[in-house]
Each structure stands twice: as structure tokens, then as C-alpha cells.
Design a protein around this motif. Structure first.
Motif, short mmCIF file in Angstrom:
data_model
loop_
_atom_site.label_atom_id
_atom_site.label_comp_id
_atom_site.label_asym_id
_atom_site.label_seq_id
_atom_site.Cartn_x
_atom_site.Cartn_y
_atom_site.Cartn_z
N ASN A 140 0.61 -1.10 -0.03
CA ASN A 140 0.02 -0.33 0.52
C ASN A 140 1.23 0.85 0.09
O ASN A 140 1.35 1.18 0.75
CB ASN A 140 -1.08 -0.10 1.59
CG ASN A 140 -1.72 1.41 0.79
OD1 ASN A 140 -1.60 2.37 0.89
ND2 ASN A 140 -3.19 0.93 1.39
N LEU A 141 0.99 1.64 -1.38
CA LEU A 141 1.38 2.58 -0.98
C LEU A 141 1.48 4.24 -0.43
O LEU A 141 2.12 5.65 -0.33
CB LEU A 141 1.71 3.03 -2.33
CG LEU A 141 2.38 1.74 -4.01
CD1 LEU A 141 2.56 1.99 -4.93
CD2 LEU A 141 3.98 1.43 -3.12
N GLU A 142 0.25 4.95 0.10
CA GLU A 142 -0.57 5.84 0.41
C GLU A 142 0.48 6.58 1.14
O GLU A 142 0.27 7.89 1.65
CB GLU A 142 -2.14 5.63 1.15
CG GLU A 142 -2.42 4.75 2.01
CD GLU A 142 -3.28 5.26 2.28
OE1 GLU A 142 -4.19 5.14 1.85
OE2 GLU A 142 -3.20 4.40 3.95
N ARG A 143 1.30 5.52 1.72
CA ARG A 143 2.05 6.68 3.65
C ARG A 143 3.50 6.69 2.53
O ARG A 143 3.86 7.74 3.66
CB ARG A 143 2.19 5.91 4.69
CG ARG A 143 1.13 5.96 5.21
CD ARG A 143 1.78 4.83 6.86
NE ARG A 143 2.35 5.90 7.74
CZ ARG A 143 3.59 4.68 8.19
NH1 ARG A 143 3.21 4.11 8.83
NH2 ARG A 143 3.92 5.80 8.83
N LEU A 144 3.95 6.75 1.48
CA LEU A 144 4.78 7.63 0.41
C LEU A 144 5.15 8.57 0.16
O LEU A 144 4.23 9.13 -0.41
CB LEU A 144 5.13 5.88 0.06
CG LEU A 144 6.17 4.65 -0.12
CD1 LEU A 144 6.09 4.17 -1.11
CD2 LEU A 144 6.58 4.27 1.44
N ASN A 145 6.10 9.24 0.16
CA ASN A 145 5.93 10.25 -0.24
C ASN A 145 7.43 10.23 -1.80
O ASN A 145 8.00 9.81 -1.75
CB ASN A 145 6.98 11.38 0.35
CG ASN A 145 6.18 12.04 1.51
OD1 ASN A 145 4.35 11.57 1.61
ND2 ASN A 145 6.79 12.09 3.22
N GLY A 200 -2.59 4.38 -5.29
CA GLY A 200 -2.88 4.81 -4.80
C GLY A 200 -2.04 5.48 -3.42
O GLY A 200 -2.19 5.75 -2.23
#
Lengths: 160, 163
Positions: free
Chosen positions: A5-10, A32
Motif C-alpha cells: 500500500n503506497l498511501e504513506r509514501l512521499n 494508491g
């Protein structure tokens, strides 16, 4: 195979073409990602990294005034670099083998030839998450270890 | 050997794996990838607009070359940059011919110090071909017309390389 899940990556997308930035941003959203910043060339990207803690940089090569290779070299070698270890996925229409080697020797983490697909970009992002590479600091090179395949039986002098 | 340059191996902090959740809603699976590919497909109309704008810029740069203005190197650099961009974009939206034509044009222009009438004609033919591909929305290999287009340009390129 794990799904990420990529949602927390900047993400930082660096390209002088607004069309290309728009395409990459849309694909990242589709995968995502929620946090995506943009820069228009290497100097802009370097400045952005001083205030934005990017986890992954997706960078074009052909840009001016500072191109992608100069940017990656600066990022990896500058004593005051804001993020020297950040994974850099170089995304470029330069596809010749010697160009790929040049990019590798500048310190990129992954190489992706344009034109891109969501599948290909997703696979490169997966690679930087799943296989973080140690860094090498030598006289002539600073960047991710360029030896992808570790051969314990190799006994020669040149290991790359 | 003692005089060999030393290399230090550093293990950077593995922050990505710590930040990335595995599985669950929102994780990148086959369905996510399909939807992301669909996002690109949905942008095809935008691409056609971008390409048309880039072609207008490239025609302007070609006009500057033909007018023998002083900034000829700048015009060639702009033609290289735009054709390189077209090479990198077309295939993402199914316009494979744009990627092929952009590639041959930027390879041709990259080697030029200046452009005479023959070189200008080669550039013109490439741009005309790309404009045709966009105007007729010739996706993929462009069918028979696309094959003919590439064959014709190939003959021109071969002729120029012999001269």
C-alpha cells in the motif's frame, strides 16, 4: 508475493515536461499514492528535497538547466545533501545500453524506459521497496551497490 | 593489496518497508494495476492535445531553421527536446508510431551541428508524418498506411546517410 500500500509514501516527480509529470502523477494516484510533489528540473528537485522528505524520487534525464544525471550525482555526493540515500527511479526516453550504464554509474536505483505503463512503474516501485540496496562509498562512486547478483564463488579482482 | 582503493559499504535505514503496509484495501494488486492502466487510457484525449501543441512548437522551430536565423543551435536543441519527449510519450497511449518517429527524429537531430536543406527536409518529413499520425489518430503500427509511412522515411534516411 506481497502487495504494498503506497498511501504513506512521499513521491517526488521530476520532469521538465508538464505532460509527463501529469501522466506520472495520474499513474501514481491510480496505484494508491497520496503524497506527490513535483519539480521541473534537477536544481528544482534538489531544492524541493530540502523541505520535502521524499521516500522515492522519479526523475527524468533530459532536463535543463540541471539534468537528471547531474541531479543524482549531486544528491549522492554533496556533503550537505538533504537525502543522499533516497531511491531514484530514472524514467527516460534514453534507452541505449551505454546510457543505462551511465545512469547506473551516476547512482540511480532503478531505470525505466519511456514510454511507461502502470505495470512497469509499479514493478520499479516494488523493487525499491522489496530490495533496498546497500550503498557504496568509494573514491570514484557513491550510490547503490551496482552488483545486482552476488556470486559467493567469484574469486576475480573485478566484482562488478 | 594495500594500495587498492577502499570502498565503504553503508546500509541505509530501511524506511520504506516501515512505512508501507502489506496487503489490505488499497494495496497494489492486479485490479489496482488494471485501473491504473485505465487511467492512462483515459488520458489519451489529453495526449492528442499535448502532441498537437508540441508539433506546433516543433514546426515553429523548423521555421526558424529555414529562416536562417542566428539561433539555429537553439532551434535544433528544441527540435531534439520535443521529438525526444514525443518518443517517450506516444507508446504510453497506444501511439507506437509517435514513439518510433520521435525516436528516429531525435537520433537524427542529436548528431547535427547545423542543418542544411537536406537535413531540414528530413526533419520536415518526420514532423509531417507525426502530424499525420495525430490528425488521423493512427494508433498502434498505423496499419498499411503506417507501414508505408515508416518505409518512406526509412528510404529518405538511407539516402541521406549515403550523401
Amino acid at each position: 508475493m506481497d502487495t504494498f500500500n503506497l498511501e504513506r509514501l512521499n513521491f517526488l516527480v521530476v520532469d521538465d515536461s508538464s505532460h509527463m509529470r501529469s501522466l506520472v502523477r495520474s499513474v501514481l494516484h491510480g496505484l494508491g499514492a497520496k503524497h506527490i510533489e513535483e519539480a521541473t528540473d534537477g536544481a528544482d528537485a534538489y531544492a524541493r528535497l530540502c523541505t520535502y522528505a521524499a521516500d522515492v524520487v522519479i526523475c527524468d534525464w533530459q532536463m535543463s538547466p540541471m539534468d537528471g544525471l547531474e541531479f543524482v550525482r549531486l544528491l549522492r555526493t554533496a556533503t550537505n545533501s538533504p537525502n543522499p540515500f533516497v531511491p531514484v527511479i530514472m524514467l527516460t526516453a534514453h534507452t541505449e545500453t551505454k546510457r543505462v550504464m551511465e545512469a547506473r554509474d551516476a547512482g540511480i536505483t532503478e531505470f525505466l524506459a519511456k514510454p511507461i505503463s502502470a505495470q512497469q512503474l509499479g514493478s520499479r516501485i516494488r523493487a525499491v521497496i522489496e530490495h533496498p540496496r546497500p550503498f557504496v562509498r568509494a573514491e570514484s562512486y557513491i550510490g547503490p551497490d551496482r552488483r545486482r547478483r552476488q556470486d559467493p564463488d567469484f574469486e576475480g579482482p573485478e566484482r562488478r | 593489496m594495500d594500495d587498492e582503493p577502499k570502498a565503504e559499504v553503508i546500509t541505509p535505514p530501511d524506511t520504506l518497508k516501515k512505512k508501507v503496509k502489506t496487503g489490505g484495501p488499497g494495496a497494489v494488486d492486479g485490479g489496482t494495476l488494471e485501473r491504473a492502466e485505465a487511467v492512462i487510457a483515459d488520458m489519451t484525449d489529453n495526449y492528442v492535445e499535448w502532441a498537437a501543441k508540441d508539433l506546433a512548437k516543433i514546426y515553429q522551430a523548423l521555421d526558424n531553421l529555414k529562416a536562417e536565423k542566428k539561433d539555429r543551435k537553439d532551434a535544433l536543441a528544441l527540435i531534439f527536446q520535443l521529438s525526444h519527449d514525443m518518443k517517450g510519450q506516444g507508446g504510453s497511449f497506444g501511439y507506437t508510431l509517435m514513439t518510433i518517429l520521435g525516436g528516429t527524429l531525435c537520433n537524427f537531430v542529436e548528431k547535427l551541428e547545423d542543418a542544411g536543406s537536406v537535413e531540414i527536409e528530413v526533419i520536415q518529413l518526420h514532423i509531417n508524418a507525426m502530424a499525420l499520425v495525430i490528425a488521423k489518430q493512427m494508433k498502434g503500427d498505423g496499419g498499411k498506411e503506417g507501414v508505408q509511412l515508416l518505409k518512406g522515411l526509412g528510404l529518405v534516411a538511407a539516402k541521406v546517410s549515403k550523401e
